[in-house]
Design an enzyme around this catalytic site. Structure first.
Site, PDB file in Angstrom:
ATOM      1  CE  LYS A 108      21.241  20.175 121.916  1.00  0.00           C
ATOM      2  NZ  LYS A 108      19.970  19.708 121.473  1.00  0.00           N
ATOM      3  CE1 TYR A 135      16.790  24.836 128.358  1.00  0.00           C
ATOM      4  CE2 TYR A 135      19.131  24.336 128.216  1.00  0.00           C
ATOM      5  CZ  TYR A 135      17.820  24.065 127.867  1.00  0.00           C
ATOM      6  OH  TYR A 135      17.553  23.031 127.020  1.00  0.00           O
ATOM      7  CE  LYS A 178      16.715  11.359 121.801  1.00  0.00           C
ATOM      8  NZ  LYS A 178      16.145  12.726 121.785  1.00  0.00           N
ATOM      9  CE  LYS A 188      20.521  16.812 119.705  1.00  0.00           C
ATOM     10  NZ  LYS A 188      19.072  16.876 119.638  1.00  0.00           N
ATOM     11  CD  GLU A 217      26.007  15.151 110.005  1.00  0.00           C
ATOM     12  OE1 GLU A 217      25.235  15.856 109.321  1.00  0.00           O
ATOM     13  OE2 GLU A 217      25.700  13.999 110.380  1.00  0.00           O
ATOM     14  CB  SER A 261      19.578  20.674 129.879  1.00  0.00           C
ATOM     15  OG  SER A 261      19.943  19.410 129.341  1.00  0.00           O
ATOM     16  NE  ARG A 278      18.137  12.686 125.437  1.00  0.00           N
ATOM     17  CZ  ARG A 278      19.107  11.863 125.046  1.00  0.00           C
ATOM     18  NH1 ARG A 278      19.376  10.779 125.759  1.00  0.00           N
ATOM     19  NH2 ARG A 278      19.785  12.119 123.954  1.00  0.00           N
TER      20      ARG A 278
HETATM   21  C1  PBG Z   1      16.032  16.758 120.917  1.00  0.00           C
HETATM   22  C2  PBG Z   1      16.767  17.829 121.592  1.00  0.00           C
HETATM   23  C3  PBG Z   1      17.608  17.626 122.664  1.00  0.00           C
HETATM   24  C4  PBG Z   1      18.060  18.868 123.029  1.00  0.00           C
HETATM   25  C5  PBG Z   1      17.504  19.813 122.179  1.00  0.00           C
HETATM   26  N1  PBG Z   1      16.689  19.141 121.272  1.00  0.00           N
HETATM   27  C6  PBG Z   1      17.954  16.414 123.425  1.00  0.00           C
HETATM   28  C7  PBG Z   1      18.194  15.157 122.746  1.00  0.00           C
HETATM   29  O1  PBG Z   1      18.705  15.122 121.620  1.00  0.00           O
HETATM   30  O2  PBG Z   1      17.866  14.147 123.336  1.00  0.00           O
HETATM   31  C8  PBG Z   1      19.002  19.076 124.177  1.00  0.00           C
HETATM   32  C9  PBG Z   1      18.999  20.411 124.771  1.00  0.00           C
HETATM   33  C10 PBG Z   1      19.609  20.463 126.111  1.00  0.00           C
HETATM   34  O3  PBG Z   1      20.105  19.478 126.671  1.00  0.00           O
HETATM   35  O4  PBG Z   1      19.582  21.568 126.648  1.00  0.00           O
HETATM   36  N2  PBG Z   1      15.482  17.050 119.728  1.00  0.00           N
END
Ligand code: PBG
Length: 335
Positions: free
Chosen positions: A256, A321, A225, A201, A241, A282, A211
């Site tokens: 991701k 989505y 992050k 990720k 990982e 997203s 968010r």
């Molecule tokens: C956080 C999390 C995130 C997403 C899924 N779980 C965002 C982040 O790490 O800040 C992102 C999913 C998306 O953008 O559709 N645990």
């Protein structure tokens, strides 16, 4: 001299592209309803349904959720990934709402499992829905503390399993989380609950709309992050990982974001031969939708193309989505 038969004009690549039926016959990749996991938001009451940055996506109340999932199941939906949006008043630095057995997430999981026992339910034990600083773990002395976070993330995962989740999918990127979650689930008799690890990720700007949907953008403020999510520059590190998460007991892995990281999907699939998933996140959804809404491209056709590319790159399935839109398109014969 020997005549050359294996090039033009003997060979004409376009012959296999002349008609729909032949194109379909030679297609190396195809999409089916089985390939998609619908990512959805479940909200507590004070939270509004609309999301400014994700046109046409809603945050559902627990009861709206049942109806929405029911309709999607009629279209062939097989699995969902659920993300809770809680009343911002309940966010705390210790994420204690995550451990409230009556919280909106556990309610939703219980209700969905009761109504749709054959639909796979995937939940995320990261803490960002519940923390007042918006991080995925506990924030102690200017950083997200790995080992302290693990403890609560594991308890959250266990509660998700107890509520009825079929798979927990930790997205928090804490070191050692997969092994610790596996141990705790097993100790409590949840050997059959799976772990889909968000193994690679990346610290991505494409998470912006998510968010905002959670309300964690405000909490995070200027924070970031990058001390736990990966640098987009790296792929060897992604392979490490993935190797670690598999050795800790992950049943499947995820990459991701999605589209800008197809090379990572391909390398992971080729090297590890494990079920590999992509998350069409997203920001990717928002870009597509915004371009379509501005009349710049076709949402439907581009969506099918994007999903086909994920599978071509090696993804076994996609979290998106747009799952319901895809199912509708597939039931009408694709694009
Ligand atoms: C956080 C999390 C995130 C997403 C899924 N779980 C965002 C982040 O790490 O800040 C992102 C999913 C998306 O953008 O559709 N645990």
């Amino acid at each position: 001299m020997k005549p050359v038969h294996n090039v033009y004009p003997c060979v004409r690549m376009r012959r296999n592209r002349r008609h729909d039926w032949i194109r379909d016959l030679v297609a190396e990749t195809s999409l089916s309803a089985k390939d998609f996991i619908w990512s959805i938001f479940v909200r507590e009451d004070p939270v509004p349904a609309e999301i400014r940055t994700m046109p046409a996506i809603r945050r559902y109340s627990v009861h709206e959720l049942t109806e929405a999932v029911g309709q999607a199941v009629d279209l062939g939906l097989r699995a969902i990934a659920l993300f809770p949006v809680i009343d911002s008043e309940k966010r705390t630095d210790d994420a204690r709402e995550a451990l409230n057995q009556d919280n909106v997430l556990y309610q939703a999981v219980g209700l969905l499992k009761k109504n749709f026992p054959h639909v796979g339910i995937i939940t995320d034990p990261a803490l960002d829905s519940f923390t007042d600083h918006g991080h995925d773990g506990l924030y102690i002395k200017d950083d997200v503390a790995n080992d302290e976070s693990l403890e609560i993330i594991c308890r959250h995962a266990l509660l998700q399993a107890q509520a009825g989740a079929d798979i927990v999918a930790p997205s928090d990127m804490m070191d050692g989380r997969v092994g610790e979650i596996r141990k705790l689930l097993d100790r409590h008799g949840y050997q059959n609950v799976g772990i889909m690890s968000y193994a690679a990720k990346y610290a991505s700007n494409f998470y912006g709309p998510f968010r905002e949907a959670l309300g964690s953008d405000q909490c995070l403020g200027k924070g970031h992050k990058r001390t736990y999510q990966m640098d987009p520059a790296n792929v060897c590190e992604a392979l490490r990982e993935v190797a670690l998460d598999i050795s800790e007991g992950a049943d499947s892995v995820m990459i991701k974001p999605g589209l800008p990281y197809l090379d990572v999907i391909r390398q992971v699939k080729d090297r590890f031969l494990v079920p590999t998933f992509a998350f069409h996140v997203s920001g990717e959804y928002a870009m597509l939708k915004a371009a379509a809404d501005a009349g710049m491209l076709s949402y439907e056709k581009t969506l099918i193309e994007v999903m086909t590319c994920f599978k071509r790159a090696g993804a076994d399935g996609v979290i998106t989505y747009s799952a319901v839109d895809i199912l509708k398109l597939l039931s009408h014969g694709g694009n």
